[in-house]
Design a protein around this motif. Structure first.
Motif, mmCIF file in Angstrom:
data_model
loop_
_atom_site.group_PDB
_atom_site.id
_atom_site.type_symbol
_atom_site.label_atom_id
_atom_site.label_comp_id
_atom_site.label_asym_id
_atom_site.label_seq_id
_atom_site.Cartn_x
_atom_site.Cartn_y
_atom_site.Cartn_z
ATOM 1 N N GLN A 22 75.970 66.531 74.013
ATOM 2 C CA GLN A 22 76.681 67.427 73.103
ATOM 3 C C GLN A 22 76.593 66.953 71.652
ATOM 4 N N ALA A 23 76.670 65.642 71.446
ATOM 5 C CA ALA A 23 76.594 65.096 70.079
ATOM 6 C C ALA A 23 75.222 65.398 69.472
ATOM 7 N N ARG A 24 74.184 65.234 70.287
ATOM 8 C CA ARG A 24 72.822 65.468 69.797
ATOM 9 C C ARG A 24 72.579 66.956 69.504
ATOM 10 N N VAL A 25 73.068 67.811 70.388
ATOM 11 C CA VAL A 25 72.878 69.257 70.201
ATOM 12 C C VAL A 25 73.624 69.729 68.949
ATOM 13 N N GLN A 26 74.795 69.173 68.736
ATOM 14 C CA GLN A 26 75.574 69.491 67.530
ATOM 15 C C GLN A 26 74.766 69.139 66.275
ATOM 16 N N ALA A 27 74.154 67.946 66.292
ATOM 17 C CA ALA A 27 73.356 67.495 65.137
ATOM 18 C C ALA A 27 72.143 68.400 64.916
ATOM 19 N N LEU A 28 71.518 68.831 66.001
ATOM 20 C CA LEU A 28 70.368 69.737 65.876
ATOM 21 C C LEU A 28 70.815 71.079 65.289
ATOM 22 N N GLY A 29 71.976 71.560 65.744
ATOM 23 C CA GLY A 29 72.514 72.819 65.225
ATOM 24 C C GLY A 29 72.793 72.730 63.730
ATOM 25 N N GLU A 30 73.315 71.600 63.310
ATOM 26 C CA GLU A 30 73.602 71.414 61.880
ATOM 27 C C GLU A 30 72.308 71.354 61.062
ATOM 28 N N ALA A 31 71.306 70.673 61.596
ATOM 29 C CA ALA A 31 70.022 70.582 60.888
ATOM 30 C C ALA A 31 69.391 71.969 60.740
ATOM 31 N N LEU A 32 69.474 72.768 61.790
ATOM 32 C CA LEU A 32 68.921 74.131 61.743
ATOM 33 C C LEU A 32 69.723 75.013 60.793
ATOM 34 N N SER A 33 71.035 74.841 60.766
ATOM 35 C CA SER A 33 71.884 75.627 59.854
ATOM 36 C C SER A 33 71.489 75.370 58.406
ATOM 37 N N ALA A 34 71.211 74.110 58.098
ATOM 38 C CA ALA A 34 70.821 73.753 56.733
ATOM 39 C C ALA A 34 69.451 74.331 56.417
ATOM 40 N N ARG A 35 68.544 74.251 57.371
ATOM 41 C CA ARG A 35 67.172 74.738 57.148
ATOM 42 C C ARG A 35 67.106 76.244 56.914
ATOM 43 N N PHE A 36 67.926 77.007 57.643
ATOM 44 C CA PHE A 36 67.844 78.468 57.552
ATOM 45 C C PHE A 36 69.001 79.101 56.792
ATOM 46 N N LYS A 37 69.610 78.319 55.932
ATOM 47 C CA LYS A 37 70.738 78.833 55.137
ATOM 48 C C LYS A 37 70.366 80.133 54.420
#
Ligand code: IMP
Ligand code: MG
Length: 180
Positions: A22-37
């Motif tokens: 869950q911690a890793r998936v959360q981090a991936l979600g945040e990275a994608l959120s920043a990329r596709f802002k």
């Protein structure tokens, strides 16, 4: 985390806990959120294995996004080229879209290699790939991967969407086949 899991004839032991996943998936979600802002990416999840990961990943994504699912059906072709695959369920217009392909695991890379080729023919605005797991030692096809949950050894695993003979997809963590 349960100490071990028995599925039919095979015995599996813990590899990644639910909390680690869950911690890793959360981090991936945040990275994608920043990329596709400011954009509205289209996540495309490859069924069946990736549906669990995709479900958590889009909820870790902040901003508007769409999700679609495809089923890749492989069958042995009559030609010597080996497996032929067909894509089922791709109904949306992909041209000009930012596409994020969501896969459960990259083993040989065959599945993703084929699917990315297929997607490129629709002229998306961009194409990026996210995989929950990858087995670098098993690679046979070159596949560009932008985001990886975990690199693992070339061993058989179950859980978090991954199955053995249809079972084990519902396990919240990841378990690896025990050494005999
Ligand atoms: P590839 O096309 O060789 O990269 O294989 C990818 C597919 O094989 C995945 O989408 C899984 O369905 C399956 N697979 C590969 N390794 C494992 C594993 O360790 N456990 C469960 N399924 C696996
Ligand atoms: Mg799969």
């Amino acid at each position: 985390m349960t100490a071990s899991v028995q599925i039919r004839d095979l015995h599996f032991v813990p590899m990644l806990s639910e909390a680690e996943v869950q911690a890793r998936v959360q981090a991936l979600g945040e990275a994608l959120s920043a990329r596709f802002k400011g954009e509205t990416p289209l996540f495309i999840s490859i069924l069946s294995g990736a549906f669990v990961f995709a479900s958590d990943l889009i909820r870790a994504y902040e901003g508007n996004c769409e999700i679609g699912f495809v089923k890749l059906k492989s069958y042995t072709g009559t030609r010597s080229t080996g497996d032929v695959q067909t894509v089922m369920g791709l109904e949306k217009d992909l041209s000009g879209r930012h596409i994020v392909v969501v896969e459960d695991i990259i083993d040989t890379g065959r599945t993703l290699h084929f699917f990315l080729e297929h997607l490129r023919s629709f002229n998306p605005a961009s194409l990026c790939t996210v995989t929950f797991l990858r087995k670098p030692e098993a690679a046979q096809f070159e596949v560009p991967v932008d985001y990886i949950g975990f690199d693992i050894e070339d061993k058989f695993v179950v859980g978090y969407g991954l199955d053995y003979d249809g079972l084990g997809r519902n396990i919240p963590g990841v378990y690896v086949l025990a050494e005999q």
